[in-house]
Write an enzyme that holds these catalytic residues in place. Structure first.
Site, short mmCIF file in Angstrom:
data_model
loop_
_atom_site.label_atom_id
_atom_site.label_comp_id
_atom_site.label_asym_id
_atom_site.label_seq_id
_atom_site.Cartn_x
_atom_site.Cartn_y
_atom_site.Cartn_z
N HIS A 185 3.65 -44.38 4.08
CA HIS A 185 4.71 -43.55 4.97
C HIS A 185 5.58 -42.85 4.38
O HIS A 185 6.05 -41.70 4.48
CB HIS A 185 5.13 -44.70 5.88
CG HIS A 185 4.27 -45.25 7.00
ND1 HIS A 185 3.59 -44.47 7.92
CD2 HIS A 185 3.94 -46.45 7.43
CE1 HIS A 185 2.93 -45.35 8.73
NE2 HIS A 185 3.15 -46.41 8.27
N HIS A 235 1.13 -50.08 2.54
CA HIS A 235 1.13 -49.30 3.74
C HIS A 235 2.46 -48.30 4.00
O HIS A 235 2.41 -47.43 4.35
CB HIS A 235 1.06 -50.35 4.72
CG HIS A 235 1.20 -50.08 6.05
ND1 HIS A 235 0.28 -49.86 7.08
CD2 HIS A 235 2.22 -49.57 6.77
CE1 HIS A 235 0.46 -49.58 8.06
NE2 HIS A 235 1.75 -49.41 8.02
N GLU A 236 3.57 -49.21 3.56
CA GLU A 236 4.76 -48.49 3.72
C GLU A 236 5.21 -47.46 2.75
O GLU A 236 5.79 -46.50 3.20
CB GLU A 236 5.85 -49.80 3.72
CG GLU A 236 5.90 -50.69 4.84
CD GLU A 236 6.04 -50.03 6.16
OE1 GLU A 236 6.84 -49.11 6.31
OE2 GLU A 236 5.36 -50.75 6.98
#
Length: 139
Positions: free
Chosen positions: A72, A68-69
């Site tokens: 980003h 997820h990170e």
């Protein structure tokens, strides 16, 4: 800013680390799954099987947070932002970005790709789980 306590190296050129607080959530997950949820959902297996499944689940959870990170961070880099690093911690993760996106569209892409990655991973995990039969019970 969340500080890393343990360095995990670099992924896609981005420094990745764990804050020591992540140990708390891993312990909670392992205990809750190994001695709570898994014995209820799959009765009759050995304690070792429950603990192993719980450890694997906790590691997959952390890998999902990292994905997820990382999503980003990668999109932010593609839009010209510096990424100082990613830290996983007690309540999730944080990608430390330096600067501001050049447009609202870039900002939307950077913000939206993390949740999109989580949804896709959830779908992949669901599909994988349907492909495996429930574990055999010991008698």
């Amino acid at each position: 800013m969340m500080r890393s306590s343990i360095s995990l190296g670099r992924v896609a050129g981005v420094p990745v680390g764990l804050n020591i607080s992540v140990v708390v959530i891993v312990v909670i997950l392992v205990i809750g799954l190994a001695f709570g949820r898994f014995p209820i959902a799959f009765p009759g297996l050995s304690t070792a099987a429950y603990v192993l499944a719980a450890v694997v689940s906790a590691l997959l959870f952390l890998a999902s947070l990292l994905a997820h990170e990382l999503a980003h961070a990668i999109v932010a880099k593609r839009h010209g932002l510096e990424v100082n690093g990613i830290t996983l911690w007690l309540l999730g993760g944080v990608a430390e970005l330096r600067g501001e996106p050049r447009s609202p569209g870039a900002d939307l892409k950077i913000a939206g790709v993390g949740p999109l990655t989580s949804v896709v991973l959830g779908g992949v995990f669901a599909l994988v789980s349907w492909g495996f039969p429930p574990p055999a019970r010991h008698r």
